[in-house]
Design an enzyme around this catalytic site. Structure first.
Site, PDB file in Angstrom:
ATOM      1  N   GLU A 182     -74.579-107.595 -40.063  1.00 57.38           N
ATOM      2  CA  GLU A 182     -75.193-106.358 -40.596  1.00 57.38           C
ATOM      3  C   GLU A 182     -74.385-105.109 -40.223  1.00 57.38           C
ATOM      4  OE1 GLU A 182     -79.404-106.170 -40.907  1.00 57.38           O
ATOM      5  OE2 GLU A 182     -79.592-108.342 -40.956  1.00 57.38           O
TER       6      GLU A 182
HETATM    7  N1  COS Z   1     -77.308 -94.905 -48.131  1.00 53.30           N
HETATM    8  C1  COS Z   1     -77.097 -94.551 -49.411  1.00 53.30           C
HETATM    9  N2  COS Z   1     -75.881 -94.478 -49.978  1.00 53.30           N
HETATM   10  C2  COS Z   1     -74.837 -94.774 -49.195  1.00 53.30           C
HETATM   11  C3  COS Z   1     -74.965 -95.141 -47.842  1.00 53.30           C
HETATM   12  C4  COS Z   1     -76.274 -95.196 -47.326  1.00 53.30           C
HETATM   13  N3  COS Z   1     -76.502 -95.567 -46.053  1.00 53.30           N
HETATM   14  N4  COS Z   1     -73.723 -95.369 -47.338  1.00 53.30           N
HETATM   15  C5  COS Z   1     -72.858 -95.153 -48.330  1.00 53.30           C
HETATM   16  N5  COS Z   1     -73.531 -94.786 -49.457  1.00 53.30           N
HETATM   17  C6  COS Z   1     -72.971 -94.426 -50.757  1.00 53.30           C
HETATM   18  C7  COS Z   1     -72.039 -93.218 -50.635  1.00 53.30           C
HETATM   19  O1  COS Z   1     -72.758 -92.012 -50.718  1.00 53.30           O
HETATM   20  C8  COS Z   1     -71.147 -93.433 -51.842  1.00 53.30           C
HETATM   21  O2  COS Z   1     -71.795 -93.007 -53.009  1.00 53.30           O
HETATM   22  P1  COS Z   1     -71.229 -91.745 -53.897  1.00 53.30           P
HETATM   23  O3  COS Z   1     -69.847 -92.140 -54.296  1.00 53.30           O
HETATM   24  O4  COS Z   1     -72.195 -91.669 -55.027  1.00 53.30           O
HETATM   25  O5  COS Z   1     -71.272 -90.562 -52.988  1.00 53.30           O
HETATM   26  C9  COS Z   1     -71.044 -94.940 -51.943  1.00 53.30           C
HETATM   27  O6  COS Z   1     -72.164 -95.482 -51.238  1.00 53.30           O
HETATM   28  C10 COS Z   1     -69.768 -95.492 -51.329  1.00 53.30           C
HETATM   29  O7  COS Z   1     -69.727 -95.017 -49.991  1.00 53.30           O
HETATM   30  P2  COS Z   1     -68.368 -94.870 -49.190  1.00 53.30           P
HETATM   31  O8  COS Z   1     -67.352 -94.160 -50.018  1.00 53.30           O
HETATM   32  O9  COS Z   1     -68.710 -94.328 -47.851  1.00 53.30           O
HETATM   33  O10 COS Z   1     -67.935 -96.420 -49.107  1.00 53.30           O
HETATM   34  P3  COS Z   1     -66.847 -97.130 -48.230  1.00 53.30           P
HETATM   35  O11 COS Z   1     -66.178 -98.134 -49.065  1.00 53.30           O
HETATM   36  O12 COS Z   1     -66.008 -96.134 -47.494  1.00 53.30           O
HETATM   37  O13 COS Z   1     -67.748 -97.967 -47.165  1.00 53.30           O
HETATM   38  C11 COS Z   1     -69.103 -98.424 -45.305  1.00 53.30           C
HETATM   39  C12 COS Z   1     -68.707 -97.429 -46.376  1.00 53.30           C
HETATM   40  C13 COS Z   1     -67.920 -98.880 -44.469  1.00 53.30           C
HETATM   41  C14 COS Z   1     -70.087 -97.667 -44.407  1.00 53.30           C
HETATM   42  C15 COS Z   1     -69.805 -99.621 -45.984  1.00 53.30           C
HETATM   43  O14 COS Z   1     -68.916-100.356 -46.775  1.00 53.30           O
HETATM   44  C16 COS Z   1     -70.462-100.561 -45.003  1.00 53.30           C
HETATM   45  O15 COS Z   1     -71.537-100.278 -44.451  1.00 53.30           O
HETATM   46  N6  COS Z   1     -69.835-101.725 -44.776  1.00 53.30           N
HETATM   47  C17 COS Z   1     -70.412-102.769 -43.933  1.00 53.30           C
HETATM   48  C18 COS Z   1     -71.265-103.649 -44.740  1.00 53.30           C
HETATM   49  C19 COS Z   1     -71.993-104.609 -43.867  1.00 53.30           C
HETATM   50  O16 COS Z   1     -72.873-104.237 -43.122  1.00 53.30           O
HETATM   51  N7  COS Z   1     -71.617-105.885 -44.002  1.00 53.30           N
HETATM   52  C20 COS Z   1     -72.285-106.914 -43.313  1.00 53.30           C
HETATM   53  C21 COS Z   1     -72.887-107.778 -44.352  1.00 53.30           C
HETATM   54  S1  COS Z   1     -74.560-108.065 -44.196  1.00 53.30           S
HETATM   55  S2  COS Z   1     -74.634-109.404 -42.751  1.00 53.30           S
END
Ligand code: COS
Length: 380
Positions: A363
């Site tokens: 997660e």
């Molecule tokens: N709530 C709502 N929207 C969100 C958000 C959140 N918590 N986090 C990101 N977003 C949105 C952003 O606002 C963006 O939208 P807009 O382009 O409309 O502004 C979009 O999602 C993409 O966000 P971002 O550009 O930050 O994406 P990245 O590719 O840089 O990735 C991370 C962001 C690294 C934070 C994300 O990919 C992540 O959480 N990765 C881990 C996933 C995970 O937990 N994997 C485990 C699998 S489940 S066991």
């Protein structure tokens, strides 16, 4: 500011503690060895309302708050983190995701059964090449008019074999990047939906982790969650709450190991006295107690933010980052305090140490939590 739990919170915490002691503790070592978790225990957790803690009673849930949820998660995780990961995924990722973003027909069809624990859910985001980099989904969902055609692979899926309902994230339009990603509700048994063998894991061995394969799976259009392109935000929003659950799991693992280490240190004698009287051990216990309490405060704060309707992206990331670090550090210390006995399965702490590691990975890894936190503080 009030640090006291309400009577209701104390009652639910004690119910979870009692269930963990009487139902989860017997057989926990055997289940870890055999990599199993019986359906009868899943049913019991459902009957106690642990599988739909925060879901509105009109959908079969317990209608409790996030504070109650983390109290339950901590108590179950002190004894059996394989049970608690099932609870966490069903509650925070599947039930929450559906209750918040599914339409009424989808909720009626799926949420009620999930909240009662009649069926279990799975959340399918990670892929062989898209775990942390979650926008790089290779699983495709091609729009065919009245249905989508799903193809691809999902990895390390908790409840992968035993689930009845799967929330699957897939790429519909690659050119649109994350805005071309959708989330779908799949049912076990859909033609072309195959479940791979169970993973043989370091920890949480009783939990049911599988690779899933989709080969031309026809998913009806009404099974898409939200508007076209909402899938990535759905995953991010759902995972923010999931991180509160896993933070509480990490806290429980740490607290469980600490309680065992404290008890052992008061019984075991060396150099003519109980080992807790030696400063080398007493200081370890002091560090454990302090850092576990700090982790509990962060977990509670994140749950409180959720209950207040505040944004909890940062507080959940902080809670998970810190609690998982505390779990890893202090389960190792608990093994050390137990000496040779700590290396033996009968004393439970080696299992807690193995279980702790995954809380720094799933997660969102600790590194991902730091991305979320640092972006949050820089944005202000
Ligand atoms: N709530 C709502 N929207 C969100 C958000 C959140 N918590 N986090 C990101 N977003 C949105 C952003 O606002 C963006 O939208 P807009 O382009 O409309 O502004 C979009 O999602 C993409 O966000 P971002 O550009 O930050 O994406 P990245 O590719 O840089 O990735 C991370 C962001 C690294 C934070 C994300 O990919 C992540 O959480 N990765 C881990 C996933 C995970 O937990 N994997 C485990 C699998 S489940 S066991």
């Amino acid at each position: 500011m009030d640090f006291n739990l309400t009577e209701e919170h104390i009652m639910i915490r004690d119910a979870a503690r009692d269930f963990a002691q009487t139902e989860l503790l017997p057989g926990v070592i055997e289940r870890d060895n055999a990599q199993t978790f019986p359906e009868s225990l899943v049913r019991k957790m459902g009957e106690l309302g642990f599988l739909g803690v925060m879901v509105d009673p009109k959908y079969g849930g317990s209608g409790m708050d996030a504070i109650s949820y983390v109290l339950i998660m901590e108590e179950l995780s002190k004894i059996d983190a394989s049970a608690s990961v099932m609870v966490s995924v069903n509650n925070s990722l599947v039930c929450y995701g559906l209750e918040s973003y599914a339409n009424e027909a989808q909720k009626e069809k799926y949420l009620t059964k999930l909240a009662k624990g009649e069926i279990i859910g799975a959340f399918c985001l990670s892929e062989p090449e898209a775990g942390s980099d979650a926008t790089s989904q290779k699983t495709t969902a091609i729009d065919m008019g009245d249905h989508y055609l799903l193809n691809g692979t999902k990895n390390w899926i908790t409840n992968g074999g035993r689930a009845g309902v799967y929330l699957v994230i897939a790429q519909t339009d690659k050119d649109k990047g994350h805005k071309g990603i959708n989330a779908f509700i799949l049912e076990k048994g859909m033609p072309g939906f195959d479940i791979g063998p169970k993973e043989d894991k370091l920890g949480i061995r009783g939990s049911d982790t599988h690779t899933l394969q989709f080969n031309d799976v026809k998913v009806p259009k009404e099974n898409r969650i939200g508007e076209d392109g909402f899938g990535f935000k759905f995953a991010m929003k759902t995972l923010s709450g999931g991180r509160i659950g896993i933070a509480a799991q990490a806290l429980g693992i740490a607290a469980g190991a600490y309680e065992l280490a404290l008890k052992y240190s008061k019984e075991r004698k060396a150099f003519g006295t109980e080992i807790c009287n030696h400063q080398a051990i007493a200081f370890k216990l002091a560090d454990m107690a302090t850092e576990i309490e700090a982790a509990r405060m962060l977990v509670m704060k994140a749950a409180w933010d959720k209950d207040q309707g505040n944004n909890y992206d940062m507080s959940s990331a902080m809670a998970k980052l810190y609690a998982s670090q505390v779990a890893m550090t202090h389960t190792v210390e608990a093994v050390q305090i137990h000496g040779g006995n700590g290396f033996v399965k009968d004393y439970h702490v080696e299992r807690l140490m193995r279980d702790a590691k995954i809380t720094q990975i799933y997660e969102g890894t600790s590194e991902i939590q730091k991305i979320v936190i640092s972006r949050g503080i820089i944005k202000g």
